[in-house]
Write a protein that holds these residues in place. Structure first.
Motif, PDB file in Angstrom:
ATOM      1  N   ARG A 179     -14.598  16.193  -6.227  1.00 42.19           N
ATOM      2  CA  ARG A 179     -14.822  14.976  -5.454  1.00 42.19           C
ATOM      3  C   ARG A 179     -14.186  15.106  -4.079  1.00 42.19           C
ATOM      4  N   LEU A 180     -14.968  14.815  -3.031  1.00 42.33           N
ATOM      5  CA  LEU A 180     -14.453  14.843  -1.665  1.00 42.33           C
ATOM      6  C   LEU A 180     -13.622  13.590  -1.422  1.00 42.33           C
ATOM      7  N   LEU A 181     -12.336  13.792  -1.140  1.00 38.71           N
ATOM      8  CA  LEU A 181     -11.453  12.667  -0.871  1.00 38.71           C
ATOM      9  C   LEU A 181     -11.523  12.237   0.587  1.00 38.71           C
ATOM     10  N   HIS A 182     -11.399  13.213   1.505  1.00 42.44           N
ATOM     11  CA  HIS A 182     -11.408  12.894   2.928  1.00 42.44           C
ATOM     12  C   HIS A 182     -11.973  14.066   3.722  1.00 42.44           C
ATOM     13  N   ALA A 183     -12.667  13.745   4.803  1.00 40.44           N
ATOM     14  CA  ALA A 183     -13.158  14.724   5.766  1.00 40.44           C
ATOM     15  C   ALA A 183     -12.670  14.277   7.140  1.00 40.44           C
ATOM     16  N   LEU A 184     -11.763  15.046   7.714  1.00 42.53           N
ATOM     17  CA  LEU A 184     -11.125  14.677   8.977  1.00 42.53           C
ATOM     18  C   LEU A 184     -11.487  15.678  10.054  1.00 42.53           C
ATOM     19  N   ALA A 200       5.931  13.942  -6.254  1.00 39.17           N
ATOM     20  CA  ALA A 200       5.762  13.024  -7.371  1.00 39.17           C
ATOM     21  C   ALA A 200       4.680  11.983  -7.098  1.00 39.17           C
ATOM     22  N   ASP A 201       4.574  11.512  -5.853  1.00 33.93           N
ATOM     23  CA  ASP A 201       3.628  10.438  -5.562  1.00 33.93           C
ATOM     24  C   ASP A 201       2.737  10.709  -4.360  1.00 33.93           C
ATOM     25  N   THR A 202       2.852  11.862  -3.724  1.00 30.76           N
ATOM     26  CA  THR A 202       2.046  12.146  -2.544  1.00 30.76           C
ATOM     27  C   THR A 202       1.467  13.558  -2.582  1.00 30.76           C
ATOM     28  N   VAL A 203       0.441  13.744  -1.776  1.00 25.24           N
ATOM     29  CA  VAL A 203      -0.162  15.050  -1.546  1.00 25.24           C
ATOM     30  C   VAL A 203      -0.064  15.329  -0.053  1.00 25.24           C
ATOM     31  N   LEU A 204       0.630  16.427   0.330  1.00 24.50           N
ATOM     32  CA  LEU A 204       0.848  16.742   1.737  1.00 24.50           C
ATOM     33  C   LEU A 204       0.039  17.968   2.119  1.00 24.50           C
ATOM     34  N   VAL A 205      -0.749  17.837   3.170  1.00 22.98           N
ATOM     35  CA  VAL A 205      -1.535  18.941   3.711  1.00 22.98           C
ATOM     36  C   VAL A 205      -0.998  19.272   5.091  1.00 22.98           C
ATOM     37  N   SER A 206      -0.565  20.529   5.279  1.00 23.19           N
ATOM     38  CA  SER A 206      -0.023  20.959   6.576  1.00 23.19           C
ATOM     39  C   SER A 206      -0.888  22.075   7.133  1.00 23.19           C
ATOM     40  N   VAL A 218      -1.040  15.855   7.059  1.00 21.95           N
ATOM     41  CA  VAL A 218      -1.832  14.747   6.519  1.00 21.95           C
ATOM     42  C   VAL A 218      -1.255  14.382   5.157  1.00 21.95           C
ATOM     43  N   GLN A 219      -0.951  13.119   4.959  1.00 24.36           N
ATOM     44  CA  GLN A 219      -0.367  12.664   3.699  1.00 24.36           C
ATOM     45  C   GLN A 219      -1.339  11.747   2.978  1.00 24.36           C
ATOM     46  N   LEU A 220      -1.565  12.066   1.686  1.00 25.88           N
ATOM     47  CA  LEU A 220      -2.427  11.269   0.834  1.00 25.88           C
ATOM     48  C   LEU A 220      -1.629  10.772  -0.363  1.00 25.88           C
ATOM     49  N   SER A 221      -2.080   9.651  -0.919  1.00 20.04           N
ATOM     50  CA  SER A 221      -1.505   9.184  -2.175  1.00 20.04           C
ATOM     51  C   SER A 221      -2.189   9.916  -3.329  1.00 20.04           C
ATOM     52  N   LYS A 222      -1.607   9.820  -4.523  1.00 21.09           N
ATOM     53  CA  LYS A 222      -2.196  10.471  -5.681  1.00 21.09           C
ATOM     54  C   LYS A 222      -3.568   9.888  -6.022  1.00 21.09           C
ATOM     55  N   LEU A 265      -5.688   7.777   2.214  1.00 20.21           N
ATOM     56  CA  LEU A 265      -5.054   8.386   3.381  1.00 20.21           C
ATOM     57  C   LEU A 265      -3.924   7.489   3.859  1.00 20.21           C
ATOM     58  N   GLN A 266      -2.696   8.031   3.863  1.00 17.40           N
ATOM     59  CA  GLN A 266      -1.536   7.239   4.249  1.00 17.40           C
ATOM     60  C   GLN A 266      -1.156   7.439   5.707  1.00 17.40           C
ATOM     61  N   ARG A 267      -1.175   8.686   6.183  1.00 21.49           N
ATOM     62  CA  ARG A 267      -0.843   8.927   7.586  1.00 21.49           C
ATOM     63  C   ARG A 267      -1.248  10.329   7.983  1.00 21.49           C
ATOM     64  N   SER A 268      -1.371  10.528   9.285  1.00 20.26           N
ATOM     65  CA  SER A 268      -1.630  11.842   9.861  1.00 20.26           C
ATOM     66  C   SER A 268      -0.824  11.951  11.148  1.00 20.26           C
ATOM     67  N   ARG A 269      -0.083  13.033  11.321  1.00 27.42           N
ATOM     68  CA  ARG A 269       0.768  13.182  12.496  1.00 27.42           C
ATOM     69  C   ARG A 269       0.817  14.644  12.907  1.00 27.42           C
ATOM     70  N   THR A 270       1.177  14.878  14.166  1.00 21.83           N
ATOM     71  CA  THR A 270       1.216  16.230  14.719  1.00 21.83           C
ATOM     72  C   THR A 270       2.530  16.463  15.432  1.00 21.83           C
ATOM     73  N   ALA A 271       2.856  17.734  15.625  1.00 20.01           N
ATOM     74  CA  ALA A 271       4.047  18.135  16.376  1.00 20.01           C
ATOM     75  C   ALA A 271       3.796  19.516  16.944  1.00 20.01           C
TER      76      ALA A 271
END
Length: 569
Positions: free
Chosen positions: A293-298, A315-321, A340-344, A348-354
């Protein structure tokens, strides 16, 4: 009068007094008559070099000097305690009694060595474990070459290594799995089936420790599709789980997998997150046709190759770096990271860059400041903001390896740069880069692990280095270690093995051989072996490692490919 009485009594003055004879005999038997417990207590105070000598005295001392508890203590003193002293926030490591601690927390992330391994209940054999780590620190290893192709595929083969298995994928040969331990051989092979018309461009293996014999493999292809495979190590079979349809988003440049999540990143900067298994809520996200299942396409607008995707599950999040090269207004390059941080549940909870350069820097401020990226990080005058920012501008990276929190970048000027990524609930930042010197030719590939150990290989394939980068170089003690040149060691092969079925691999002594000894042994190899070694001079930049081996993919000018395994056991 006394002499006459002695002569009359028939005494021989040449004989030593009986008291001295008894004393000498008792002294010669004193150590052997001690109990095993007392002998072990004495051996506990010996250094490693004397302990290995004691094992050569007799069968009894061979057994006693090889006691697991002795080598466990030496292992902690040499390899765990120094690591703990370098990491911030670790206390109670200065006391010598700490080495006998049974708590796994004192062993940092090596606490698993204190327990039985796997379902077999096999315990750690501490002397071979000490020898393995010793050989890593000295760069002592044996070398074996595994021929994998007589002709290099076009496009090139993609490679990944996980848990002692080397995974390779190409359009002609399909997906193959090679053993990197014990008898090095081809374990399994599977065709790419419906996706065979499009060449694979990237590969990832699920490295999560679930104590199973089933590994998950994801392949990305040039036509924008991806495929999932199951590798059963017990039956030595590869089975295709799913193949997606081609996409018009362009070729997939990077993939990551941490079951049940899969991430793909295309060359056109499109990020897709999929879920392949049942969620914690009990709802099965897999469609009736078996597709994830496709969750998000960014869509991103600043991600440039080379790039590396990292997937972490808490435990409660999925982090994509996604770590990537970033062009600047100064006609140079730096690095950036997007998280990019997702909940289980898939929200989509947030997306940030550095980026490695301060977000408030002004490009025009560098108009009168020369480029200074070639200077040492310890040079004088590095306190100004402009100078600090200019040091982060380099030529375009030749490779990039990202394993949180480490980001290792290689450059064509024979150097590497280490960045530390700091990710908290409220902020995301990248530290100033630390330049790493040691290579004498252009670095084509590097790989960093989650504990800070890294390996790098030169473009000609004739120089391989092992790096200890744990904790970065933020502290003064770490900077002194960097200035002293003790963060890397050049790998010195002790034996050359050119045939997979050759069992005459030279065993390595506990104390590593000197460079002169290494050169002496290498000179005894056959003429044909030296020719084969000289022909394999070009590497495509892939290199990987595990606890026991480093594996590099090399090829000769005519196209023959081989996996070169550096065995540190």
């Amino acid at each position: 009068m006394v002499k006459r009485q002695a002569a009359a009594a028939g005494l021989d003055h040449n004989l030593a007094p009986a008291k001295r004879v008894r004393s000498s005999a008792e002294h010669s038997r004193s150590l052997s008559t001690l109990s095993d417990e007392l002998t072990l207590r004495i051996l506990a105070y010996l250094p490693v070099s004397d302990l290995t000598l004691c094992q050569r005295l007799s069968r009894k001392f061979s057994s006693l000097a090889g006691d697991d508890q002795l080598w466990k203590a030496h292992y902690y003193d040499r390899f765990v305690r120094p690591r703990a002293s370098r990491l911030p926030g670790i206390r109670d490591v200065s006391s010598r009694d700490a080495r006998f601690a049974s708590k796994a927390s004192r062993w940092l992330d090596e606490g698993h060595l204190l327990e039985s391994r796997g379902t077999t209940g096999k315990k750690t054999n501490w002397k071979p474990q000490y020898k393995l780590r010793h050989n890593w620190t000295k760069g002592s290893c044996a070398v074996q070459e595994i021929k994998v192709a007589e002709k290099a595929p076009i496009p090139p083969v993609v490679v990944q290594m996980c848990d002692g298995v080397i995974y390779m994928a190409s359009r002609e040969e399909g997906l193959r799995a090679w053993s990197a331990k014990g008898e090095r051989r081809l374990l399994a092979q599977a065709s790419l089936e419906s996706t065979s018309l499009s060449p694979p461009t990237c590969l990832a293996v699920d490295a999560s420790d679930d104590n199973t014999k089933l590994s998950k493999v994801v392949l990305g292809f040039e036509d924008g599709s991806f495929a999932l495979y199951d590798m059963d190590l017990k039956s030595e079979m590869i089975k295709r789980r799913h193949s997606s349809e081609p996409s018009n988003n362009g070729l997939i440049a990077s993939v990551a997998i941490a079951w049940p999540y899969v991430v793909t990143m295309t060359a056109t900067q499109s990020l897709s997150v999929y879920e392949c298994g049942a969620s914690e809520s009990g709802i099965d996200p897999v469609r009736a046709d078996g597709a994830p299942r496709l969750l998000h396409a960014l869509k991103s607008h600043n991600v440039w190759p080379p790039l590396s995707t990292c997937l972490r599950i808490s435990a409660d999040t999925v982090l994509v770096s996604i770590a990537y090269a970033l062009p600047t207004y100064l006609s140079g390059w730096t690095v950036g990271v997007q998280e990019v941080q997702l909940s289980k549940s898939g929200d989509l909870q947030r997306s940030r860059t550095a980026s490695a350069i301060d977000e408030h820097y002004r490009p025009l401020a560098f108009s009168s400041i020369p480029m200074t990226s070639h200077l040492s990080p310890h040079s004088s005058g590095t306190t100004t903001l402009a100078f600090q920012e200019s040091r982060q501008i380099h030529s375009k990276p030749t490779s990039l390896s990202h394993t949180h929190p480490y980001l290792l970048v290689s450059h064509p000027d024979n150097t590497l740069t280490l960045y530390m990524i700091f990710s908290t609930k409220d902020s995301l930042s990248i530290s100033d880069g630390t330049r790493l010197w040691g290579h004498t030719s252009s670095v084509s590939g590097a790989h960093v692990g989650n504990r800070g150990k890294a390996v790098s290989v030169s473009r000609q394939g004739d120089e391989l280095r092992v790096w200890e980068l744990e904790g970065g170089f933020m502290s003064s003690a770490a900077r002194k270690r960097l200035a002293g040149g003790s963060v890397s060691v050049r790998v010195q092969p002790g034996a050359q093995i050119t045939k997979p079925d050759n069992t005459t691999q030279a065993g390595l002594d506990l104390v590593s051989h000197s460079s002169a000894e290494v050169d002496s042994r290498s000179s005894h190899t056959g003429e044909s072996d030296r020719n084969d070694q000289s022909e394999l001079t070009f590497t495509r930049g892939w290199i990987g490692f595990d606890e026991e081996n480093v594996v590099a993919l090399k090829e000769e000018s005519q196209g023959r490919q081989a996996l070169v395994v550096y065995d540190f056991t």
